[in-house]
Design a protein around this motif. Structure first.
Motif, PDB file in Angstrom:
ATOM      1  N   SER A 244       0.932   4.742  -8.858  1.00  0.00           N
ATOM      2  CA  SER A 244       0.859   5.181  -7.501  1.00  0.00           C
ATOM      3  C   SER A 244       0.808   4.072  -6.512  1.00  0.00           C
ATOM      4  N   VAL A 245       0.179   3.050  -7.061  1.00  0.00           N
ATOM      5  CA  VAL A 245      -0.061   1.564  -6.172  1.00  0.00           C
ATOM      6  C   VAL A 245       1.504   1.293  -5.503  1.00  0.00           C
TER       7      VAL A 245
ATOM      8  N   VAL B  31      -1.203   6.430   7.612  1.00  0.00           N
ATOM      9  CA  VAL B  31      -0.352   5.872   6.629  1.00  0.00           C
ATOM     10  C   VAL B  31      -0.715   4.476   6.208  1.00  0.00           C
TER      11      VAL B  31
ATOM     12  N   ILE C 167       0.682  -2.066 -13.873  1.00  0.00           N
ATOM     13  CA  ILE C 167       0.151  -1.567 -12.493  1.00  0.00           C
ATOM     14  C   ILE C 167       0.180  -0.070 -12.401  1.00  0.00           C
ATOM     15  N   PRO C 168      -1.012   0.895 -11.862  1.00  0.00           N
ATOM     16  CA  PRO C 168      -0.619   2.095 -11.751  1.00  0.00           C
ATOM     17  C   PRO C 168       0.608   2.409 -10.984  1.00  0.00           C
TER      18      PRO C 168
ATOM     19  N   ALA D 144       4.679   4.008   1.950  1.00  0.00           N
ATOM     20  CA  ALA D 144       3.955   3.919   3.328  1.00  0.00           C
ATOM     21  C   ALA D 144       4.790   3.302   4.225  1.00  0.00           C
TER      22      ALA D 144
ATOM     23  N   TRP E 119      -6.392   0.741  -7.265  1.00  0.00           N
ATOM     24  CA  TRP E 119      -5.967  -0.299  -8.442  1.00  0.00           C
ATOM     25  C   TRP E 119      -7.204  -1.115  -8.904  1.00  0.00           C
TER      26      TRP E 119
ATOM     27  N   SER F 275       0.352   7.554 -12.964  1.00  0.00           N
ATOM     28  CA  SER F 275       0.576   6.646 -13.799  1.00  0.00           C
ATOM     29  C   SER F 275       1.278   7.327 -14.972  1.00  0.00           C
TER      30      SER F 275
ATOM     31  N   GLN G  83      -9.315   7.877 -13.194  1.00  0.00           N
ATOM     32  CA  GLN G  83      -8.406   7.495 -14.387  1.00  0.00           C
ATOM     33  C   GLN G  83      -7.246   8.514 -14.334  1.00  0.00           C
TER      34      GLN G  83
ATOM     35  N   GLY H 279       2.945   3.959  -3.198  1.00  0.00           N
ATOM     36  CA  GLY H 279       2.091   4.211  -2.394  1.00  0.00           C
ATOM     37  C   GLY H 279       2.571   3.092  -1.059  1.00  0.00           C
ATOM     38  N   VAL H 280       2.634   1.930  -1.778  1.00  0.00           N
ATOM     39  CA  VAL H 280       3.047   0.704  -0.626  1.00  0.00           C
ATOM     40  C   VAL H 280       4.408   0.847  -0.262  1.00  0.00           C
TER      41      VAL H 280
ATOM     42  N   SER I 215      -4.259   2.445  -1.841  1.00  0.00           N
ATOM     43  CA  SER I 215      -3.691   2.128  -2.839  1.00  0.00           C
ATOM     44  C   SER I 215      -4.232   0.979  -3.849  1.00  0.00           C
TER      45      SER I 215
ATOM     46  N   GLN J  66      -5.066   8.983 -10.800  1.00  0.00           N
ATOM     47  CA  GLN J  66      -3.917   8.242 -10.127  1.00  0.00           C
ATOM     48  C   GLN J  66      -2.918   8.028 -11.022  1.00  0.00           C
TER      49      GLN J  66
ATOM     50  N   PRO K  70       2.037   9.748  -4.354  1.00  0.00           N
ATOM     51  CA  PRO K  70       1.902  10.047  -2.815  1.00  0.00           C
ATOM     52  C   PRO K  70       3.259   9.724  -2.457  1.00  0.00           C
ATOM     53  N   PHE K  71       3.393  10.455  -1.270  1.00  0.00           N
ATOM     54  CA  PHE K  71       4.684  10.130  -0.240  1.00  0.00           C
ATOM     55  C   PHE K  71       6.233  10.271  -0.726  1.00  0.00           C
TER      56      PHE K  71
ATOM     57  N   PHE L 147       7.676   5.273   5.317  1.00  0.00           N
ATOM     58  CA  PHE L 147       7.040   6.498   6.095  1.00  0.00           C
ATOM     59  C   PHE L 147       6.975   5.929   7.461  1.00  0.00           C
ATOM     60  N   LEU L 148       6.585   4.754   7.671  1.00  0.00           N
ATOM     61  CA  LEU L 148       6.036   4.390   8.996  1.00  0.00           C
ATOM     62  C   LEU L 148       7.525   4.022   9.647  1.00  0.00           C
TER      63      LEU L 148
ATOM     64  N   PHE M 131      -1.913   3.176   2.641  1.00  0.00           N
ATOM     65  CA  PHE M 131      -1.440   1.753   1.992  1.00  0.00           C
ATOM     66  C   PHE M 131      -2.451   0.895   1.366  1.00  0.00           C
TER      67      PHE M 131
ATOM     68  N   ARG N  76       3.211  -7.315 -13.761  1.00  0.00           N
ATOM     69  CA  ARG N  76       2.147  -7.848 -14.212  1.00  0.00           C
ATOM     70  C   ARG N  76       2.282  -7.878 -15.850  1.00  0.00           C
TER      71      ARG N  76
END
Lengths: 337, 354
Positions: free
Chosen positions: A314-315, B177, A311-312, A322, B188, A190, A185, A318-319, B184, A188, A262-263, A325-326, B181, A306
């Motif tokens: 970090s999700v 990475v 939504i947190p 990422a 959640w 938020s 909790q 992170g998405v 995450s 993460q 992250p990131f 980063f890629l 992804f 939503r």
């Protein structure tokens, strides 16, 4: 609100930097204002001006919306700077606190305070987290010394391994003491629970950003190695220590108030360097601004996707992080050997 | 790089002395000399290790029998077999991984197998509820996890190695990475579980060697055996690979094909054992690094079996200690993970990231 760009007269290949700077500033202002008026309760410019609800909207704005927006901006700016400084010190584009074990060490320290001294004030928790983060930074720098400079990708790989080990130790302890869900909790990322009086430590992170700005070019010099820096008349150890403290304090302050994001510190400095090149002193305000824009946008997304639930953050980070980063990794294949 | 320092130490060690003694024709005069030259031979050391493993297993089998011996043997042999399967999968795959990456402090787990495992377990609990998850057919679950993990690895290798030459390290980083992804999403979903369901997920997230399903054990064992069989013809190629990529290519190794094959073997082994007992992250580090120093040679025909043997020593010995001395047998996997993590930290601080 899009600023109209110059009409299609053929200009130079790269977009004019001034324009990009103006865009970032304008974008930040627009996003911050948007962020103030998003939420479950009805706070609109109209309700602020009318006196029907007995000042409820104004109260909400001051107690919850403004603190949240300010906190988000401070987190984005300071995390971007922490990443930039770390990249300068290690001379590697793919490091930042969360890919080198620093964040994990700070989390371990935080968990320790929660277990051993539950009543400790937040300042004390942040201090312990910062001390652990400092140790993590030191450890990582020791490790990096042993990696040949040309092996660019190996540096973050070893850092992530380090973070994985420390993270496993943390979750093992939490599991044995039944604290895993609460660890999840608060660690993460938020901003859902940010109120007035809950985010003031982030100003400390802002102070670190100023220090980083003042000492910016020294960090790129010590990235060249101890002998090089000493020859140029720098006190290598002192600058190294300042850099480590800046990174650890920023990481700890963000962890205590918002959790793990992250990131961000990796992606933002890289994008800035694509736009304006590698002059650190000039990059600092850019990194801070773009970091803030990125995270405010992510936070708004986290709140509207939503609606009325969140939504947190970090999700989302992170998405998106990422994916960027890629792209950064695979873009310059020739240099990533 | 494990090549430079290690081959030098192996060459300049006692093995070298024994060889030079043999070459010059001077036999070791004293019994001590005979012993020393014996001791320098990897086969002897491996034999000793095997003896230790057999001794530990018999101790585990025949001491402290509460009731009927036959019943105890039946239960204990399943536990030992599970340990053997896990030790083989983890030991072999970690040594192979070290050879491919030319680095002794990485493990295959870094690729994010645990991220997928967590994602699948969490998603099942999230959509079926904990009751649905617990009554779900174990075999189907195992197969689903295996397929997803192997498919991910194959996708990653083909994508990274298709067309242009890419570095192995870069591929690993891309894997990590992608793992973040997926993590995450897992986090959640975990946040939206009620405490009971969350407990079920976390219990699944920590490796446990407590009696696995026999069918799963059999299937996993078969897969791991197949993996080992695929490694046997590659033993010499592996020795050449550990000289580094340019040298290996110069000596006529089809680098890309061999590496792809090895990655496939690693993926199947790790995925199968993870799906059976849960994620094991750092255990392989201890085993592989001890194997290198214990055998005193870097030839894979010695290091691979040594890694498996040492894995057995850790698991069976650890279980003996925990069960018979400290009186709690359930936490073995966690304690070994913990030790692996600490071992990694000490390794990094002593030797640096090579």
């Amino acid at each position: 609100m899009a600023t109209p760009l110059v009409e299609s007269t053929p200009t130079q290949a790269r977009p004019s930097r001034t324009w990009v700077g103006v865009l970032i500033s304008a974008g930040l202002v627009v996003l911050m204002v948007t962020s103030l008026f998003i939420g479950v309760s009805d706070v609109t410019p109209a309700s602020l001006l009318s006196a029907d609800d007995g000042g409820r909207a104004g109260f909400l704005l001051v107690v919850s919306r403004i603190p949240r927006t300010v906190a988000v901006v401070l987190v984005g700016a300071s995390l971007g700077i922490a990443g930039l400084i770390m990249q300068m010190m290690v001379r590697n584009r793919f490091v930042e606190p969360s890919t080198t074990g620093v964040t994990e060490f700070a989390t371990l320290g935080m968990l320790g305070t929660i277990i051993l001294t539950p009543g400790m004030p937040v300042m004390g928790k942040a201090a312990v987290a910062a001390a652990f983060g400092l140790f993590g930074t030191w450890l990582f720098l020791q490790v990096v010394k042993a990696i040949p400079v040309r092996q660019l990708v190996l540096v973050p790989l070893v850092g992530i391994m380090l973070g994985g080990v420390v993270g496993a130790i943390t979750s093992f302890i939490a599991y044995r003491l039944d604290l895993l869900q609460s660890l999840g909790q608060w660690s993460q990322g938020s901003f859902a629970s940010i109120m007035a009086e809950r985010y003031e430590y982030l100003w400390l992170a802002a102070v670190m950003v100023v220090i980083a700005w003042v000492a910016a070019d020294r960090f790129s010099v010590i990235g060249m190695g101890e002998d090089f820096a000493t020859n140029l008349g720098l006190n290598y150890r002192r600058v190294m220590a300042i850099g480590m403290i800046v990174i650890a304090v920023i990481t700890a302050c963000v962890l205590v108030t918002a959790g793990i994001v992250p990131f961000l510190g990796l992606v933002v400095p890289n994008v800035v360097s694509l736009i304006i090149g590698d002059n650190v002193r000039r990059a600092i305000p850019w990194v801070a601004g773009l970091g803030a824009v990125f995270i405010v946008a992510c936070d708004i997304l986290a709140r509207v996707l939503r609606f009325p639930y969140e939504i947190p953050l970090s999700v989302i980070v992170g998405v998106i992080g990422a994916a960027v980063f890629l792209w950064l990794l695979l873009r310059r294949r020739s240099r990533a050997h | 790089m494990l090549t430079e320092s290690s081959t030098r130490s192996a060459g300049a060690g006692r093995a070298g002395d024994a060889e030079s003694a043999a070459h010059t024709g001077r036999l070791p005069a004293t019994a001590r000399g005979v012993l020393a030259s014996w001791w320098a031979c990897p086969a002897v050391r491996l034999g000793l290790l095997a003896t230790v493993v057999v001794a530990l297993v018999s101790l585990y089998f025949f001491t402290d029998v509460p009731g009927s011996l036959a019943f105890a043997l039946k239960i204990r042999s399943i536990t030992v077999l599970a340990m053997l399967v896990v030790a083989t999968a983890v030991g072999v795959s970690t040594v192979l991984f070290h050879t491919i990456t030319a680095n002794r402090i990485l493990t295959p787990s870094i690729m994010g197998f645990d991220a997928f495992y967590a994602l699948i377990a969490t998603a099942m609990v999230f959509f079926l509820g904990s009751a649905g998850f617990l009554t779900f057919d174990a075999l189907t679950l195992w197969a689903a996890q295996l397929v997803v993990m192997v498919a991910f690895s194959v996708f990653l290798f083909t994508w990274m190695f298709a067309g242009k030459r890419r570095s192995i390290h870069l591929m690993l980083l891309v894997g990590i990475v992608l793992g973040t992804f997926f993590r995450s999403f897992t986090e959640w979903m975990q946040r939206m579980l009620d405490p009971l369901d969350f407990q079920v997920v976390t219990d699944a997230m920590f490796a446990s060697l407590a009696r696995p399903d026999e069918t799963l054990l059999l299937l996993t064992g078969i897969l791991v055996l197949l993996g080992c069989a695929a490694v046997v013809p590659l033993l010499h190629t592996l020795d050449v690979l550990s000289l580094g990529e340019p040298v290996a290519v110069g000596l006529g190794v089809n680098h890309r094909r061999v590496v792809m094959m090895l990655f496939a073997i690693i993926a199947v082994m790790i995925a199968a054992s993870t799906a059976m007992v849960g994620p094991i992250l750092f255990f392989g580090l201890i085993v592989a690094n001890l194997a290198y120093s214990c055998v005193g040679s870097f030839r894979h025909r010695w290091t691979l079996p040594a890694a498996v043997g040492l894995g057995m020593v850790c698991l069976v010995g650890g279980q003996l200690l925990l069960e018979r001395v400290f009186g709690f047998g359930g936490a073995l996997a966690m304690i070994i993970e913990f030790a692996g993590g600490l071992f990694f930290l000490s390794l990094v601080l002593r030797k640096g990231a090579r």
